[in-house]
Write a protein that holds these residues in place. Structure first.
Motif, PDB file in Angstrom:
ATOM      1  N   GLU A 178       0.818  -1.214   0.000  1.00 56.79           N
ATOM      2  CA  GLU A 178       0.000   0.000   0.000  1.00 56.79           C
ATOM      3  C   GLU A 178       0.849   1.261   0.000  1.00 56.79           C
ATOM      4  O   GLU A 178       0.445   2.290  -0.549  1.00 56.79           O
ATOM      5  CB  GLU A 178      -0.943  -0.020   1.210  1.00 56.79           C
ATOM      6  CG  GLU A 178      -2.047  -1.060   1.084  1.00 56.79           C
ATOM      7  CD  GLU A 178      -3.026  -1.017   2.241  1.00 56.79           C
ATOM      8  OE1 GLU A 178      -2.758  -0.274   3.221  1.00 56.79           O
ATOM      9  OE2 GLU A 178      -4.050  -1.728   2.172  1.00 56.79           O
ATOM     10  N   LYS A 285     -18.482   2.593  -1.408  1.00 59.74           N
ATOM     11  CA  LYS A 285     -17.106   2.727  -1.886  1.00 59.74           C
ATOM     12  C   LYS A 285     -16.872   1.942  -3.177  1.00 59.74           C
ATOM     13  O   LYS A 285     -16.231   2.435  -4.113  1.00 59.74           O
ATOM     14  CB  LYS A 285     -16.152   2.255  -0.794  1.00 59.74           C
ATOM     15  CG  LYS A 285     -14.681   2.318  -1.169  1.00 59.74           C
ATOM     16  CD  LYS A 285     -13.801   1.845  -0.025  1.00 59.74           C
ATOM     17  CE  LYS A 285     -14.087   0.395   0.317  1.00 59.74           C
ATOM     18  NZ  LYS A 285     -13.185  -0.125   1.379  1.00 59.74           N
ATOM     19  N   ASP A 286     -17.371   0.721  -3.250  1.00 58.26           N
ATOM     20  CA  ASP A 286     -17.152  -0.108  -4.432  1.00 58.26           C
ATOM     21  C   ASP A 286     -17.851   0.468  -5.654  1.00 58.26           C
ATOM     22  O   ASP A 286     -17.315   0.443  -6.762  1.00 58.26           O
ATOM     23  CB  ASP A 286     -17.631  -1.539  -4.170  1.00 58.26           C
ATOM     24  CG  ASP A 286     -16.820  -2.237  -3.093  1.00 58.26           C
ATOM     25  OD1 ASP A 286     -15.644  -1.851  -2.908  1.00 58.26           O
ATOM     26  OD2 ASP A 286     -17.355  -3.145  -2.433  1.00 58.26           O
ATOM     27  N   PRO A 296      -9.159   0.400  -6.518  1.00 57.63           N
ATOM     28  CA  PRO A 296      -9.823   0.201  -5.219  1.00 57.63           C
ATOM     29  C   PRO A 296      -9.061   0.801  -4.047  1.00 57.63           C
ATOM     30  O   PRO A 296      -9.673   1.322  -3.101  1.00 57.63           O
ATOM     31  CB  PRO A 296      -9.911  -1.332  -5.106  1.00 57.63           C
ATOM     32  CG  PRO A 296      -9.935  -1.805  -6.513  1.00 57.63           C
ATOM     33  CD  PRO A 296      -9.054  -0.863  -7.270  1.00 57.63           C
ATOM     34  N   PHE A 297      -7.736   0.743  -4.089  1.00 50.16           N
ATOM     35  CA  PHE A 297      -6.938   1.315  -3.003  1.00 50.16           C
ATOM     36  C   PHE A 297      -7.108   2.831  -2.953  1.00 50.16           C
ATOM     37  O   PHE A 297      -7.285   3.420  -1.878  1.00 50.16           O
ATOM     38  CB  PHE A 297      -5.474   0.955  -3.195  1.00 50.16           C
ATOM     39  CG  PHE A 297      -4.558   1.590  -2.186  1.00 50.16           C
ATOM     40  CD1 PHE A 297      -4.556   1.170  -0.867  1.00 50.16           C
ATOM     41  CD2 PHE A 297      -3.713   2.620  -2.554  1.00 50.16           C
ATOM     42  CE1 PHE A 297      -3.716   1.762   0.065  1.00 50.16           C
ATOM     43  CE2 PHE A 297      -2.876   3.216  -1.630  1.00 50.16           C
ATOM     44  CZ  PHE A 297      -2.870   2.778  -0.320  1.00 50.16           C
ATOM     45  N   GLY A 300     -10.550   3.662  -1.663  1.00 54.24           N
ATOM     46  CA  GLY A 300     -10.677   3.450  -0.225  1.00 54.24           C
ATOM     47  C   GLY A 300     -10.121   4.604   0.585  1.00 54.24           C
ATOM     48  O   GLY A 300     -10.721   5.038   1.576  1.00 54.24           O
ATOM     49  N   LYS A 301      -8.985   5.150   0.157  1.00 59.00           N
ATOM     50  CA  LYS A 301      -8.394   6.272   0.887  1.00 59.00           C
ATOM     51  C   LYS A 301      -9.261   7.520   0.751  1.00 59.00           C
ATOM     52  O   LYS A 301      -9.456   8.253   1.733  1.00 59.00           O
ATOM     53  CB  LYS A 301      -6.983   6.547   0.351  1.00 59.00           C
ATOM     54  CG  LYS A 301      -5.983   5.447   0.645  1.00 59.00           C
ATOM     55  CD  LYS A 301      -4.588   5.808   0.190  1.00 59.00           C
ATOM     56  CE  LYS A 301      -3.954   6.837   1.105  1.00 59.00           C
ATOM     57  NZ  LYS A 301      -3.689   6.354   2.463  1.00 59.00           N
ATOM     58  N   TRP A 303     -12.463   7.609   0.168  1.00 58.05           N
ATOM     59  CA  TRP A 303     -13.721   7.357   0.875  1.00 58.05           C
ATOM     60  C   TRP A 303     -13.559   7.601   2.377  1.00 58.05           C
ATOM     61  O   TRP A 303     -14.417   8.225   3.018  1.00 58.05           O
ATOM     62  CB  TRP A 303     -14.172   5.924   0.622  1.00 58.05           C
ATOM     63  CG  TRP A 303     -15.533   5.604   1.150  1.00 58.05           C
ATOM     64  CD1 TRP A 303     -15.837   5.024   2.341  1.00 58.05           C
ATOM     65  CD2 TRP A 303     -16.771   5.871   0.502  1.00 58.05           C
ATOM     66  NE1 TRP A 303     -17.194   4.894   2.486  1.00 58.05           N
ATOM     67  CE2 TRP A 303     -17.791   5.410   1.368  1.00 58.05           C
ATOM     68  CE3 TRP A 303     -17.124   6.442  -0.710  1.00 58.05           C
ATOM     69  CZ2 TRP A 303     -19.144   5.507   1.041  1.00 58.05           C
ATOM     70  CZ3 TRP A 303     -18.460   6.531  -1.039  1.00 58.05           C
ATOM     71  CH2 TRP A 303     -19.461   6.077  -0.174  1.00 58.05           C
ATOM     72  N   ALA A 304     -12.462   7.123   2.925  1.00 54.74           N
ATOM     73  CA  ALA A 304     -12.221   7.305   4.355  1.00 54.74           C
ATOM     74  C   ALA A 304     -12.034   8.785   4.686  1.00 54.74           C
ATOM     75  O   ALA A 304     -12.575   9.280   5.693  1.00 54.74           O
ATOM     76  CB  ALA A 304     -10.995   6.500   4.781  1.00 54.74           C
TER      77      ALA A 304
END
Length: 350
Positions: A178, A285-286, A296-297, A300-301, A303-304
């Protein structure tokens, strides 16, 4: 037959015989060089490169001499190879949309030679680009092995990283993987030569330890500009105001190019805004990753981070950062204005 460089390299580890003619074509230097070196290593194993029976035609190629080399049985080892990189031969200049008669004749002679390469010889044709309209390119793709060396898109980086680690008998831990993906967040195509070099350093640094962590990656990659810009963007998205301002001050004092910093920050804040909009629209998120074609990575960041910033604040930051890039090129304020925009966004975090 066209085949991607990665798939061709995998085939080299099988018992399949090498084609007599291999075209290595594409913009990605890393793949072109690796395919060429790997093919030659397989042809001449176990000999060292200095012992290869290799003749290179890079400019002002005499086609009669090329024919003579192709058909001359090698004195040592019983195998030979010819590498053709001469652009004047492979892609002769056109005038009024037509190749000259001399250029056309040379191309036709080359095609004739390729159709009857002796068993002891392998012909490699290497070019960053071939004109798809010309007969040579069409024939190579139709009748011979045509290895495409296209740049690696960032969303395909993770399998390549796993393969690179495996070649060293190692593997990235999740945080190690990551960390590199984070460094490459705002690139469209991966700087493969640079990244491969850093992984070589990482292997030497880790030594016998074969699980490569995020800390290992940070230690080796810390000198890269991408790493420093990423640290700034991470501090901004994580709401670390003091850390962000300290990092920004360091880059300002070092004389770092503002536009390089701005590029990473804009990328992150635009993703933040996109995630905030998707949250408001009820997407998960998806769904956001699929709709916006995000890795996706990366999704995810973003989204958070969007859970802690108002959508309007993200919108205002994107607008102001865009305007900063315009104003700075016209002689306007640079780092001080960037600091103001960042502090305003950070102040909105909840």
């Amino acid at each position: 037959m066209k085949i991607e460089a990665a798939n061709f390299l995998a085939q080299l580890h099988t018992d399949q015989p090498l084609p007599r003619v291999i075209a290595i074509v594409g913009e990605e230097t890393y793949y072109r060089d690796k395919v060429r070196r790997s093919v030659l290593a397989k042809i001449f194993a176990p000999a060292a490169p200095a012992e290869y029976e290799l003749t290179t035609f890079s400019e002002k190629t005499d086609v009669d001499q090329l024919e003579n080399i192709l058909n001359t049985y090698p004195f040592f080892g019983g195998k030979s190879a010819v590498l053709i990189t001469d652009q004047e031969l492979l892609a002769p200049r056109e005038r009024e949309g037509k190749v000259s008669k001399a250029g056309e004749a040379r191309l036709q002679k080359l095609l004739t030679l390729l159709s009857d390469v002796p068993d002891f010889c392998t012909v490699l044709i290497q070019a960053a680009k071939l004109d798809g309209r010309q007969k040579l390119s069409k024939t190579l793709q139709k009748d011979y092995c045509f290895v495409t060396c296209t740049p690696l898109k960032a969303y395909r980086l993770e399998p390549w990283l796993r393969d690179q680690a495996q070649q060293h008998g190692a593997a990235f831990t999740r945080d190690g993987m990551e960390r590199i993906l984070s460094y490459m967040l705002n690139v469209d195509t991966v700087p493969m030569q640079l990244l491969a070099g850093e992984i070589e350093k990482l292997s030497l640094y880790a030594g016998e330890r074969k699980a490569w962590t995020g800390e290992d990656v940070d230690h080796i990659f810390a000198a890269l500009p991408e790493a420093k810009n990423f640290a700034l963007a991470e501090a901004l998205m994580n709401g670390e105001t003091a850390n962000f301002l300290n990092l920004l001050t360091v880059e300002r004092r070092k004389g770092t190019n503002l536009m390089a910093v701005l590029g990473m920050l804009l990328f992150q804040v635009r993703n933040l805004l996109a995630a905030a909009e998707c949250r408001r629209l009820g997407l998960n998120k998806d769904s956001m990753a699929r709709r916006l074609q995000m890795h996706p990575f990366v999704a995810g960041k973003a989204w958070a981070a969007a859970a802690h910033f108002p959508e309007m604040a993200a919108y205002r930051a994107v607008r102001d950062l865009d305007q900063l890039s315009v104003d700075f090129r016209r002689g306007g304020r640079g780092f001080p204005r960037l600091e103001e925009i960042a502090v305003q966004l950070l102040a909105s975090r909840y």
